[in-house]
Design a protein around this motif. Sequence first.
Motif, PDB file in Angstrom:
ATOM      1  N   HIS A 276      -8.071   0.441   8.156  1.00  0.00           N
ATOM      2  CA  HIS A 276      -7.639   1.835   8.109  1.00  0.00           C
ATOM      3  C   HIS A 276      -6.134   1.858   8.323  1.00  0.00           C
TER       4      HIS A 276
ATOM      5  N   GLU B 188     -12.129  -4.829   5.829  1.00  0.00           N
ATOM      6  CA  GLU B 188     -12.249  -3.398   6.122  1.00  0.00           C
ATOM      7  C   GLU B 188     -11.075  -3.016   7.004  1.00  0.00           C
TER       8      GLU B 188
ATOM      9  N   GLN C 186      -5.702   6.469   5.687  1.00  0.00           N
ATOM     10  CA  GLN C 186      -6.550   6.035   4.587  1.00  0.00           C
ATOM     11  C   GLN C 186      -7.467   4.896   5.012  1.00  0.00           C
ATOM     12  N   TYR C 187      -8.775   5.087   4.808  1.00  0.00           N
ATOM     13  CA  TYR C 187      -9.766   4.045   5.096  1.00  0.00           C
ATOM     14  C   TYR C 187     -10.007   3.200   3.847  1.00  0.00           C
ATOM     15  N   HIS C 188     -10.170   1.875   4.048  1.00  0.00           N
ATOM     16  CA  HIS C 188     -10.454   0.957   2.949  1.00  0.00           C
ATOM     17  C   HIS C 188     -11.658   0.090   3.325  1.00  0.00           C
TER      18      HIS C 188
ATOM     19  N   GLU D  73       0.809  -1.225   0.000  1.00  0.00           N
ATOM     20  CA  GLU D  73       0.000   0.000   0.000  1.00  0.00           C
ATOM     21  C   GLU D  73       0.840   1.272   0.000  1.00  0.00           C
TER      22      GLU D  73
END
Length: 216
Positions: A139, A137, A118-120, A85
């Motif tokens: 972060h 889910e 960053q949230y996913h 990431e």
Amino acid sequence: MKIHREGFATISLVFLVLLVINGAVFYWFDSPALTWSLLAISVVFFLFIVSFFRLPTRKNTEGDNLVVSPCDGKVVVIEEVYEPEYFKDKRLQVSVFMSPANVHVNRNPISGAVKLSQYHPGKYLVAWHPKSSTENERHSVVIGNGKTDILIRQIAGALARRIVNYLKPGMQVSQNEEMGFIKFGSRVDLYLPLGTEVTVQLEQVVKGGQTVIAKI
């Protein structure tokens, strides 16, 4: 011991629901055994919910060369992995699994500047599943202090359906300040530079803000 602010709404809702259910059973059923049994179960369940959001007072561990555990739980992963990431290279991953019985506040493992927050959205695989780091889910936060950059990833599990994160890019944060909160069981991954001296072992129980995970 205090109650974390993230728990106020949940605790209030659970209390009202249990109050309505117990009131309805007491009104509609002429059964003392049922009434008292339900009341006992309700009290135990309510106390469990309250304990989940507990915020104990602790003397935290601090140090510019220390990476302090971001959460309570058990160390379930220590291995070299590829981090796709942010770093896009190999890192040393240390993962801490939090059961529903653990304190669930998450803290900054080091002081520094927030470089990423960053949230996913994602799935809800069990938190110890190998793919939960990239498919659940989650972060991701990167904190840099001039000596090193560390990625901290909050991961939702099969029960946890809400990740709370308070950090934004550009913020200056202090070690052991609250980073966020994960509700009802999950895990936190740390991605450290290769060669970092890890001071914990697999299956070791750690405490957020107190246990030293590694030395920079």
